[in-house]
Design an enzyme around this catalytic site. Sequence first.
Site, PDB file in Angstrom:
ATOM      1  CG  ASP A 147     -20.791   0.962  10.776  1.00  0.00           C
ATOM      2  OD1 ASP A 147     -20.726   1.953  10.032  1.00  0.00           O
ATOM      3  OD2 ASP A 147     -21.840   0.359  11.011  1.00  0.00           O
ATOM      4  CE  LYS A 170     -31.277  -1.500   6.942  1.00  0.00           C
ATOM      5  NZ  LYS A 170     -30.934  -0.217   7.556  1.00  0.00           N
ATOM      6  CG  ASP A 201     -22.041  -1.268   6.729  1.00  0.00           C
ATOM      7  OD1 ASP A 201     -21.652  -1.839   7.753  1.00  0.00           O
ATOM      8  OD2 ASP A 201     -23.161  -0.740   6.628  1.00  0.00           O
TER       9      ASP A 201
HETATM   10  P1  GTP Z   1     -26.479  -3.235  14.615  1.00  0.00           P
HETATM   11  O1  GTP Z   1     -26.987  -3.346  16.028  1.00  0.00           O
HETATM   12  O2  GTP Z   1     -25.795  -4.509  14.175  1.00  0.00           O
HETATM   13  O3  GTP Z   1     -27.496  -2.747  13.636  1.00  0.00           O
HETATM   14  O4  GTP Z   1     -25.290  -2.149  14.596  1.00  0.00           O
HETATM   15  P2  GTP Z   1     -25.281  -0.633  15.115  1.00  0.00           P
HETATM   16  O5  GTP Z   1     -25.937  -0.523  16.435  1.00  0.00           O
HETATM   17  O6  GTP Z   1     -23.859  -0.181  15.066  1.00  0.00           O
HETATM   18  O7  GTP Z   1     -26.175   0.140  14.067  1.00  0.00           O
HETATM   19  P3  GTP Z   1     -25.820   0.682  12.609  1.00  0.00           P
HETATM   20  O8  GTP Z   1     -25.002  -0.322  11.882  1.00  0.00           O
HETATM   21  O9  GTP Z   1     -27.057   1.120  11.960  1.00  0.00           O
HETATM   22  O10 GTP Z   1     -24.944   1.960  12.947  1.00  0.00           O
HETATM   23  C1  GTP Z   1     -24.361   2.796  11.976  1.00  0.00           C
HETATM   24  C2  GTP Z   1     -23.335   3.671  12.700  1.00  0.00           C
HETATM   25  O11 GTP Z   1     -23.986   4.471  13.674  1.00  0.00           O
HETATM   26  C3  GTP Z   1     -22.296   2.853  13.452  1.00  0.00           C
HETATM   27  O12 GTP Z   1     -21.052   3.498  13.330  1.00  0.00           O
HETATM   28  C4  GTP Z   1     -22.779   2.879  14.873  1.00  0.00           C
HETATM   29  O13 GTP Z   1     -21.690   2.808  15.809  1.00  0.00           O
HETATM   30  C5  GTP Z   1     -23.467   4.224  14.959  1.00  0.00           C
HETATM   31  N1  GTP Z   1     -24.595   4.231  15.905  1.00  0.00           N
HETATM   32  C6  GTP Z   1     -25.729   3.451  15.864  1.00  0.00           C
HETATM   33  N2  GTP Z   1     -26.525   3.748  16.905  1.00  0.00           N
HETATM   34  C7  GTP Z   1     -25.905   4.732  17.604  1.00  0.00           C
HETATM   35  C8  GTP Z   1     -26.237   5.478  18.801  1.00  0.00           C
HETATM   36  O14 GTP Z   1     -27.273   5.289  19.427  1.00  0.00           O
HETATM   37  N3  GTP Z   1     -25.331   6.418  19.210  1.00  0.00           N
HETATM   38  C9  GTP Z   1     -24.170   6.667  18.542  1.00  0.00           C
HETATM   39  N4  GTP Z   1     -23.337   7.589  19.027  1.00  0.00           N
HETATM   40  N5  GTP Z   1     -23.832   5.983  17.436  1.00  0.00           N
HETATM   41  C10 GTP Z   1     -24.683   5.046  16.967  1.00  0.00           C
END
Ligand code: GTP
Length: 368
Positions: free
Chosen positions: A107, A162, A220
């Site tokens: 992301d 964080k 991000d």
């Molecule tokens: P928020 O719900 O808004 O916090 O977003 P998010 O679920 O994408 O969480 P975050 O921004 O912390 O994720 C950082 C990266 O890890 C992103 O590219 C997400 O797609 C990925 N990510 C987060 N959770 C998972 C998961 O459970 N499985 C996989 N495969 N990727 C994940």
Amino acid sequence: LKAIILAGGFGTRLRPLSCTRPKQLFPIANRPLLDWILEGLSKSGVTEVILAVNYMADVLQRYFGNYRYEMKIMYSRETKPLGTGGPIKNAEKILKADGKFFILNGDVLTNIQYSNLEKNHAKYRKKYNSTLTITLYEVEDPSRFGVVEIGPTNRIYRFVEKPKLGEEPSKLINAGAYLTEPEIIDYIPSDKCSIERDVFPSLAQKGKMYGFKHEGLWIDIGKPDDFVKANFSVMDIIAKDKPKIGIDTQLSSGVKIIPPAIVGNEVKVGQGTHIGPYVTIGDNVSIGNGCKISHSILFNNSWVDSYSSINGAIVGEGAVVGQWVKIENNCILGDYAVISDNVTFTKGVSVCPSKEVGESILEPKQVM
Ligand code: GTP
């Protein structure tokens, strides 16, 4: 070289737009974010990519297929969300087979030179027998990121996710791009866990983690304003002095396009409409006469009727905006939302996908 991209998050902070698409398909200058990431990896010599997917996995698999930018694309599917650490363990079989690999958050819009990350990692591995090299990026306010304490040899002494305001060990944050040895899998404590909270602190404590500083583009897209900022940054690079106009786009008389602006393919713009600055319009969008659109992103197939103004907003795919509508300041229309004629949204109004709204809303509100 292989790369695993974490692409399974729900993107809750990007709702309502993420209700209908995974973050990796959010358009940046009319191109899905993941395409930008994949292209960067391909240029750095990566030949195989594993997409770790969960939320809307089928949509991602259908879109990206099995071969893109001369790289083989594989999918590691999760039956439940595994966080940011679990997916690495889940793909262990494919990853452990042949040495070091990249791990990327899916992301982030960035121009990180992955080949330089690899070179730096090779140096630290040889000299210090390190396990992982993390890309770092300097920001003014690091408190909402993972922050490192780093030494003169670029060894990471401490990794804090964080930290509380005022307790940040530096302004260098985790840029979400790592090169690692397969032994990282031994540091992953459980099937579902966070690489930032459950793996990095112990790697740092054991002296196994080094830093590589990136200076350049890094955003991000986790929140709507960051997603918008990412689009503005790319507009500044590719459409700063001259708008970028797609093919088969029809601009009527008196249309003014003020750069930076990007207009997609097969777009129709009515007489006297002003677009820009800082506007991206997707493909097959229809805009009526006398509209004013600035600092906004309109997704594919959206429709704006005459004399409406949109300033500082995001209009989802296929959304319909009536005549004499005014949408301003951080409003977001979910995909296929319908806004009736004469409606005004002044700030922070967020409309769920397919929802119809017939009345003005003059304060921040979620319309479900
Ligand atoms: P928020 O719900 O808004 O916090 O977003 P998010 O679920 O994408 O969480 P975050 O921004 O912390 O994720 C950082 C990266 O890890 C992103 O590219 C997400 O797609 C990925 N990510 C987060 N959770 C998972 C998961 O459970 N499985 C996989 N495969 N990727 C994940």
